[in-house]
Design a protein around this motif. Structure first.
Motif, PDB file in Angstrom:
ATOM      1  N   THR A  33       0.834  -1.207   0.000  1.00 28.24           N
ATOM      2  CA  THR A  33       0.000   0.000   0.000  1.00 28.24           C
ATOM      3  C   THR A  33       0.866   1.253   0.000  1.00 28.24           C
ATOM      4  OG1 THR A  33      -1.778   1.218   1.102  1.00 28.24           O
ATOM      5  CG2 THR A  33      -0.215   0.122   2.540  1.00 28.24           C
ATOM      6  N   THR A  34       0.254   2.330  -0.517  1.00 27.03           N
ATOM      7  CA  THR A  34       0.962   3.614  -0.461  1.00 27.03           C
ATOM      8  C   THR A  34       0.463   4.460   0.722  1.00 27.03           C
ATOM      9  OG1 THR A  34      -0.646   4.614  -1.979  1.00 27.03           O
ATOM     10  CG2 THR A  34       1.342   3.660  -2.967  1.00 27.03           C
ATOM     11  N   LYS A  80       4.661   5.767  -3.966  1.00 25.83           N
ATOM     12  CA  LYS A  80       3.849   5.627  -5.187  1.00 25.83           C
ATOM     13  C   LYS A  80       4.709   5.086  -6.337  1.00 25.83           C
ATOM     14  CE  LYS A  80       0.089   8.253  -7.169  1.00 25.83           C
ATOM     15  NZ  LYS A  80      -0.600   9.533  -7.243  1.00 25.83           N
ATOM     16  N   HIS A 124      -4.986  -4.895  -8.068  1.00 25.59           N
ATOM     17  CA  HIS A 124      -4.683  -3.650  -7.341  1.00 25.59           C
ATOM     18  C   HIS A 124      -5.861  -2.700  -7.473  1.00 25.59           C
ATOM     19  CE1 HIS A 124      -3.844  -2.328 -11.404  1.00 25.59           C
ATOM     20  NE2 HIS A 124      -3.981  -1.090 -10.964  1.00 25.59           N
ATOM     21  N   GLU A 151      -7.331   1.623  -6.281  1.00 28.69           N
ATOM     22  CA  GLU A 151      -7.163   2.864  -5.529  1.00 28.69           C
ATOM     23  C   GLU A 151      -8.353   2.957  -4.585  1.00 28.69           C
ATOM     24  OE1 GLU A 151      -6.527   6.330  -7.949  1.00 28.69           O
ATOM     25  OE2 GLU A 151      -6.532   7.642  -6.180  1.00 28.69           O
ATOM     26  N   HIS A 179      -5.499   6.169  -1.862  1.00 23.81           N
ATOM     27  CA  HIS A 179      -4.232   5.420  -1.772  1.00 23.81           C
ATOM     28  C   HIS A 179      -4.310   4.153  -2.630  1.00 23.81           C
ATOM     29  CE1 HIS A 179      -2.890   8.013   1.433  1.00 23.81           C
ATOM     30  NE2 HIS A 179      -4.038   7.821   2.060  1.00 23.81           N
ATOM     31  N   TYR A 180      -3.116   3.684  -3.049  1.00 20.24           N
ATOM     32  CA  TYR A 180      -3.061   2.440  -3.817  1.00 20.24           C
ATOM     33  C   TYR A 180      -2.879   1.251  -2.870  1.00 20.24           C
ATOM     34  CZ  TYR A 180      -2.313   5.147  -8.095  1.00 20.24           C
ATOM     35  OH  TYR A 180      -2.456   6.012  -9.140  1.00 20.24           O
TER      36      TYR A 180
END
Ligand code: ADP
Ligand code: 5GP
Length: 206
Positions: A42-43, A61, A76, A78, A82-83
């Motif tokens: 995760t970002t 990122k 994946h 968003e 956040h990713y």
């Protein structure tokens, strides 16, 4: 009965933030030694007490995008700015070894897995009500109020996606919810499609 040549299940577990996914999974992992939990990337920033490589792989990122470009993510999405993504390698390795692998992911990722892995089992965890969900999120006290509101707003859209999952489990009583998930995993393993190899084994074992 031991089944060395049966691949482990790939299980998607989704539900709105605060539904109790982490809590349910902790209990499931304690009760079922064959279950592995995929560690996501995760970002978002770590919460207090969260450890890199244990709770998540916390990436910038740029690092996240690099993994994506190398096709290193099984799915994946968003979510709330956040990713989040599932590193592919460990999941495939564990499954080959017969371990059941759980992906605790939000609904966009769930949809990707349903499309790319048709054998995956998908379970949606519902809270008993939106009020209970809000109470749980606020009592957890891990997000600022504006983030809590954003997550509750997102929750309404997520809950509408529950209909696309194989199973819906309500997390009211924790122990009951965990037993229901255990029952789903047990039944899934006995599906004839997963056990067709056993027919020939029995016939050949004169
Ligand atoms: P999620 O992982 O879905 O965001 P958590 O597992 O962090 O949710 O749970 C949110 C909060 O609700 C936590 O404070 C947790 O202790 C609490 N909680 C989870 N399941 C139950 C339950 N069955 N009954 C009461 N409280 C619960
Ligand atoms: P949190 O920030 O509360 O840890 O997670 C927010 C949401 O992201 C949760 O719904 C959680 O299930 C989801 N999530 C965590 N890891 C992943 C992942 O690897 N992929 C996707 N698609 N969602 C994830």
């Amino acid at each position: 009965m031991a089944m060395p040549n049966q691949e482990g299940l790939l299980v998607v577990l989704s539900g709105p933030s605060g539904a109790g996914k982490d809590t349910v999974l902790r209990e499931l992992l304690r009760l079922d030694q064959n279950v592995m939990l995929s560690i996501s990337a995760t970002t978002r920033a770590p919460r207090e007490g969260e450890e890199d490589g244990k709770d998540y792989f916390f990436l910038s990122k740029a690092e996240f995008i690099q993994m994506l470009s190398k096709n290193d993510m099984l799915e994946h999405a968003e979510y709330c700015g956040h990713y989040y993504g599932t590193p592919r390698g460990p999941v495939e390795e564990w499954q080959k070894k017969g371990r059941d692998v759980i992906l605790e992911i939000e609904v966009q990722g769930g949809q990707q897995i349903r499309q790319s892995c048709p054998n995956a089992v998908s379970i949606f965890i519902l809270p008993p009500s939106l009020k209970v969900l809000a109470d749980r999120l606020r009592r957890r006290n891990t997000e600022e109020e504006d983030v809590v509101c954003q997550r509750l707003e997102t929750a309404k859209q997520e809950i509408l996606q529950a209909v696309h999952y194989d199973y819906i489990v309500i997390n009211d009583d924790l122990a009951e919810c965990v037993q229901e998930i255990k029952a789903i995993l047990l039944a899934e393993k006995m599906k004839s499609a997963r056990r067709s190899h056993m027919i020939q084994e029995v016939l050949e074992n004169a």
